[in-house]
Design a protein around this motif. Structure first.
Motif, PDB file in Angstrom:
ATOM      1  N   PHE A   1       0.863  -1.189   0.000  1.00 48.50           N
ATOM      2  CA  PHE A   1       0.000   0.000   0.000  1.00 48.50           C
ATOM      3  C   PHE A   1       0.893   1.231   0.000  1.00 48.50           C
ATOM      4  O   PHE A   1       1.913   1.274   0.687  1.00 48.50           O
ATOM      5  N   ASP A   2       0.507   2.240  -0.793  1.00 44.86           N
ATOM      6  CA  ASP A   2       1.183   3.539  -0.767  1.00 44.86           C
ATOM      7  C   ASP A   2       0.105   4.589  -1.035  1.00 44.86           C
ATOM      8  O   ASP A   2      -0.805   4.350  -1.845  1.00 44.86           O
ATOM      9  N   THR A   3       0.198   5.724  -0.343  1.00 45.74           N
ATOM     10  CA  THR A   3      -0.798   6.791  -0.566  1.00 45.74           C
ATOM     11  C   THR A   3      -0.718   7.312  -1.999  1.00 45.74           C
ATOM     12  O   THR A   3      -1.665   7.897  -2.498  1.00 45.74           O
ATOM     13  N   ASP A   4       0.415   7.105  -2.650  1.00 48.20           N
ATOM     14  CA  ASP A   4       0.543   7.436  -4.067  1.00 48.20           C
ATOM     15  C   ASP A   4       0.034   6.206  -4.844  1.00 48.20           C
ATOM     16  O   ASP A   4       0.788   5.258  -5.109  1.00 48.20           O
ATOM     17  N   ARG A   5      -1.252   6.245  -5.161  1.00 51.43           N
ATOM     18  CA  ARG A   5      -1.932   5.078  -5.723  1.00 51.43           C
ATOM     19  C   ARG A   5      -1.297   4.617  -7.045  1.00 51.43           C
ATOM     20  O   ARG A   5      -1.109   3.428  -7.291  1.00 51.43           O
ATOM     21  N   VAL A  41      -4.928   1.302   3.457  1.00 50.08           N
ATOM     22  CA  VAL A  41      -3.983   0.717   4.411  1.00 50.08           C
ATOM     23  C   VAL A  41      -4.724  -0.289   5.302  1.00 50.08           C
ATOM     24  O   VAL A  41      -4.178  -1.341   5.657  1.00 50.08           O
ATOM     25  N   GLU A  42      -5.983   0.017   5.633  1.00 49.36           N
ATOM     26  CA  GLU A  42      -6.775  -0.882   6.494  1.00 49.36           C
ATOM     27  C   GLU A  42      -6.940  -2.250   5.823  1.00 49.36           C
ATOM     28  O   GLU A  42      -6.810  -3.285   6.469  1.00 49.36           O
ATOM     29  N   ALA A  43      -7.218  -2.241   4.524  1.00 54.11           N
ATOM     30  CA  ALA A  43      -7.440  -3.499   3.801  1.00 54.11           C
ATOM     31  C   ALA A  43      -6.179  -4.357   3.822  1.00 54.11           C
ATOM     32  O   ALA A  43      -6.246  -5.581   4.018  1.00 54.11           O
ATOM     33  N   LEU A  44      -5.015  -3.726   3.668  1.00 55.28           N
ATOM     34  CA  LEU A  44      -3.754  -4.488   3.693  1.00 55.28           C
ATOM     35  C   LEU A  44      -3.493  -5.047   5.094  1.00 55.28           C
ATOM     36  O   LEU A  44      -3.185  -6.232   5.264  1.00 55.28           O
ATOM     37  N   ILE A  45      -3.640  -4.184   6.085  1.00 54.75           N
ATOM     38  CA  ILE A  45      -3.384  -4.598   7.473  1.00 54.75           C
ATOM     39  C   ILE A  45      -4.287  -5.778   7.873  1.00 54.75           C
ATOM     40  O   ILE A  45      -3.850  -6.707   8.558  1.00 54.75           O
TER      41      ILE A  45
END
Ligand code: NAD
Length: 333
Positions: free
Chosen positions: A33-37, A55-59
């Motif tokens: 995940f990165d905020t830069d999609r 980020v929630e989905a990855l975590i």
């Protein structure tokens, strides 16, 4: 085998991604995940993995997260991961503030989840090669000089670069800090770019550290002076040297390495020079694998959240000392 997610795929995150893939005996990469999609999609496609939308989905999908985002974001990201029940590897420095670090320590304790901090120099072959050498320094000299790079300037050179040496010095000195003096100057950015710090330990040992990110050349050296030896570590070249003095009739002089006779006011002595080697090491792969060993085998975390806190606390004392010194300096200086 642990499922792992990588958060942040900038400069260092891309290197972590390769190292996670090399550590396939320990980890299965679930995604990134990165905020830069756009960047995340591109890196995921290049490495045959999945870019998660949040980020929630990855975590939620993994047991371990590797956090390689800017320092100012470590606290919210690590907090989220711990609350969701993940073990965490977080790049150095642990957080931006001591208050944030204390909250993460409490969370790690209450959730029972491990946190390892990326003080990667602990895995530098120059340091690993010292393995069985007794370390009892009276005086430590550390220089970490780097050419200017706008990356990392969201924090001062103390948190960006010197913190590597602070972790090493705390580890090698093995003593409580008694006093800190420091001076620094902001040359190109808005926070100090070059800092010199003098740390005195309770046993009287002293560490003198210089860190600069406005240097014309790169250098990473740590030198230790002790009663019986001089140890020199070149962390950039990944080489170390151990120089020892022996009596001419000593039976303990190693047969390998180089020897030189020396006339001293205390009689004839022998200088022995050794270049201990640890073999080739991928330090980032090794630090990530060491966290997997801690999770799976209960081995103490190599660079614990407490170690990360102590380095940060010392960095804060140095930053405070720099501010104090600057306040005393005349404007024209
Ligand atoms: P970078 O700016 O190149 O990359 C950071 C990435 O994180 C960017 O792609 C950005 O889009 C992304 N990002 C920002 N906020 C985010 C968030 N909230 N969630 C997810 N992604 C986010 O930075 P870098 O040089 O890779 O540094 C990252 C971290 O690594 C920093 O903490 C830095 O101190 C540390 N670092 C350590 C070493 C070392 O020797 N151990 C060396 C360089 C950097």
């Amino acid at each position: 085998m642990l499922s792992i997610g990588l958060i942040g795929v900038g400069h260092l995150g891309k290197i972590h991604l390769k190292c996670i893939q090399l550590a396939q005996a320990h980890y299965r990469l679930a995604g990134i995940f990165d905020t830069d999609r756009e960047l995340a999609e591109q890196i995921a496609a290049e490495h045959g993995t999945k870019a998660y939308p949040t980020v929630e989905a990855l975590i939620e999908a993994v047991e371990v997260v590797d956090v390689v985002t800017p320092t100012s974001t470590h606290f919210p990201v690590v907090k989220k991961a711990l609350l969701a029940g993940c073990h965490v590897f977080v790049e150095k420095p642990l957080t931006e503030t001591l208050e944030e670090a204390r909250e993460l320590i409490a969370l790690s304790q209450s959730t029972g989840k491990l946190v390892q901090v990326g003080h990667v120099e602990r895995f530098n072959p120059a340091l690993l090669a010292l393995g069985d050498v007794t370390i009892k320094p009276y005086f430590i000299e550390a220089h970490r000089l780097a050419m200017f790079n706008p990356r990392g300037t969201d924090v001062s050179v103390v948190l960006d670069l010197m913190i590597h040496d602070l972790d090493i010095v705390l580890k090698l000195a093995g003593e409580e800090v008694a006093d800190v003096r420091a001076s620094g100057v902001a040359v190109l950015s808005t926070t100090p770019d070059i800092v010199n710090a003098r740390i005195e330990f309770r046993n009287g040992a002293v560490a003198n550290l210089t860190a600069s990110r406005v240097s014309l050349k790169n250098m990473r050296k740590v030198r230790l002076f002790q009663r019986d030896a001089y140890l020199s570590l070149d962390l950039l070249e990944k080489e170390s040297q151990v120089v020892r003095l022996y009596d001419t009739d000593a039976t303990t002089i190693p047969t390998d390495g180089q020897q030189f006779p020396l006339d001293t006011p205390r009689g004839k002595r022998i200088i022995h020079v050794d270049h201990p080697k640890s073999g080739p090491v991928n330090a980032i792969q090794m630090e990530l694998e060491s966290l997997a060993d801690s999770i799976e085998q209960g081995i103490p975390v190599a660079v614990s959240i407490g170690d990360g806190y102590r380095a940060l606390e010392l960095a804060q004392r140095i930053s405070d000392a720099v501010a104090e010194t600057q306040a005393r300096m005349p404007d024209t200086f």
